[in-house]
Design a protein around this motif. Sequence first.
Motif, PDB file in Angstrom:
ATOM      1  N   ALA A   1       2.956  50.632  79.088  1.00  0.00           N
ATOM      2  CA  ALA A   1       3.854  50.544  80.373  1.00  0.00           C
ATOM      3  C   ALA A   1       2.938  51.261  81.567  1.00  0.00           C
ATOM      4  CB  ALA A   1       5.000  51.701  80.308  1.00  0.00           C
TER       5      ALA A   1
ATOM      6  N   SER B   1       8.837  42.592  83.545  1.00  0.00           N
ATOM      7  CA  SER B   1       8.919  43.487  84.590  1.00  0.00           C
ATOM      8  C   SER B   1       9.889  43.509  85.419  1.00  0.00           C
ATOM      9  CB  SER B   1       7.585  43.334  85.487  1.00  0.00           C
ATOM     10  OG  SER B   1       7.622  41.893  86.079  1.00  0.00           O
TER      11      SER B   1
ATOM     12  N   VAL C   1       8.493  48.854  86.726  1.00  0.00           N
ATOM     13  CA  VAL C   1       7.926  48.999  85.536  1.00  0.00           C
ATOM     14  C   VAL C   1       7.420  47.404  85.165  1.00  0.00           C
ATOM     15  CG1 VAL C   1       8.775  49.575  82.959  1.00  0.00           C
ATOM     16  CG2 VAL C   1       9.701  50.776  85.104  1.00  0.00           C
TER      17      VAL C   1
ATOM     18  N   LYS D   1       5.629  45.811  81.439  1.00  0.00           N
ATOM     19  CA  LYS D   1       5.128  45.962  80.158  1.00  0.00           C
ATOM     20  C   LYS D   1       4.157  45.160  79.848  1.00  0.00           C
ATOM     21  CE  LYS D   1       7.411  45.523  75.578  1.00  0.00           C
ATOM     22  NZ  LYS D   1       8.747  44.985  74.988  1.00  0.00           N
TER      23      LYS D   1
ATOM     24  N   LEU E   1      12.601  50.438  82.088  1.00  0.00           N
ATOM     25  CA  LEU E   1      12.672  49.119  82.558  1.00  0.00           C
ATOM     26  C   LEU E   1      14.009  48.558  82.917  1.00  0.00           C
ATOM     27  CD1 LEU E   1      11.156  46.354  82.986  1.00  0.00           C
ATOM     28  CD2 LEU E   1      11.439  46.034  80.557  1.00  0.00           C
TER      29      LEU E   1
ATOM     30  N   CYS F   1      10.283  53.900  77.827  1.00  0.00           N
ATOM     31  CA  CYS F   1       9.926  53.127  78.735  1.00  0.00           C
ATOM     32  C   CYS F   1      10.986  51.947  78.731  1.00  0.00           C
ATOM     33  CB  CYS F   1       8.500  52.651  78.286  1.00  0.00           C
ATOM     34  SG  CYS F   1       7.396  53.845  78.230  1.00  0.00           S
TER      35      CYS F   1
ATOM     36  N   VAL G   1       3.888  52.283  85.129  1.00  0.00           N
ATOM     37  CA  VAL G   1       5.164  52.501  85.762  1.00  0.00           C
ATOM     38  C   VAL G   1       4.746  53.158  87.362  1.00  0.00           C
ATOM     39  CG1 VAL G   1       7.167  54.233  85.925  1.00  0.00           C
ATOM     40  CG2 VAL G   1       6.110  53.518  83.695  1.00  0.00           C
TER      41      VAL G   1
ATOM     42  N   TRP H   1       3.910  51.897  75.380  1.00  0.00           N
ATOM     43  CA  TRP H   1       5.233  51.513  75.414  1.00  0.00           C
ATOM     44  C   TRP H   1       6.107  52.490  74.315  1.00  0.00           C
ATOM     45  CZ3 TRP H   1       7.438  48.961  79.374  1.00  0.00           C
ATOM     46  CH2 TRP H   1       8.625  48.439  79.140  1.00  0.00           C
TER      47      TRP H   1
ATOM     48  N   ARG I   1      11.146  52.494  91.493  1.00  0.00           N
ATOM     49  CA  ARG I   1      10.276  52.565  90.488  1.00  0.00           C
ATOM     50  C   ARG I   1      10.027  50.955  90.097  1.00  0.00           C
ATOM     51  NH1 ARG I   1      12.872  55.376  87.010  1.00  0.00           N
ATOM     52  NH2 ARG I   1      11.920  57.350  87.453  1.00  0.00           N
TER      53      ARG I   1
END
Length: 197
Positions: free
Chosen positions: A124, A57, A188, A190, A175, A171, A126, A167, A186
């Motif tokens: 993901a 992340s 992100v 996973k 990240l 993505c 987001v 993902w 943002r």
Amino acid sequence: MRSVTVKFNAETAIELSFATVIDGKESQLFGAYFPKVIPIVAEFRGTPMGSFTIGQSASKLGAPKMGAFFQWPEPDSFQKLHEDPRFLAIKSIRDDALSFFCNANFFCVDEDTEVIFEEGQEYALVAEWDELENEALSDISSLVRLIPAPGAANEGYRPAQIHIARWNEKCERALEKAELSQNRTRDVFKFAMNMPA
């Protein structure tokens, strides 16, 4: 291959929480706390939707290791739970098992949306802090889009929108860009959804 279907219902408050369990205290959280709290949550018409494990992340929250979705009729139901003496009596069991916890983050969806999460598949999550920030999502097929719910309890974590997608390389690039960003617009995450026992 196993899968779990999660229904994001319109006209409800969807709570997104993040946490990190202290090593060795997993049984305290999952074996001692949750069996006691879930029946109380149900009385306030709260419903666990599913939990997930976070692999990587880049986030304003740091690096939480897990997350979960709960559904409530409205944020007020959640607040009433947190005033209930039965909940207050067991809250320390949870708190003592966690090194990080962020909850009461309420979102909603425009329409009922079912998402099938597959075992072994990475996804993901987001979180866009700027509503216009869609560069990394242009090639991502969003499975569900969450927006802040009215009357949200936690103003500390209130992105403009959240997208959940399978993902892919886009993505991965999002990240990497978020990890390098000084002024993060943002978050992100996973993640992989936990399958029912």
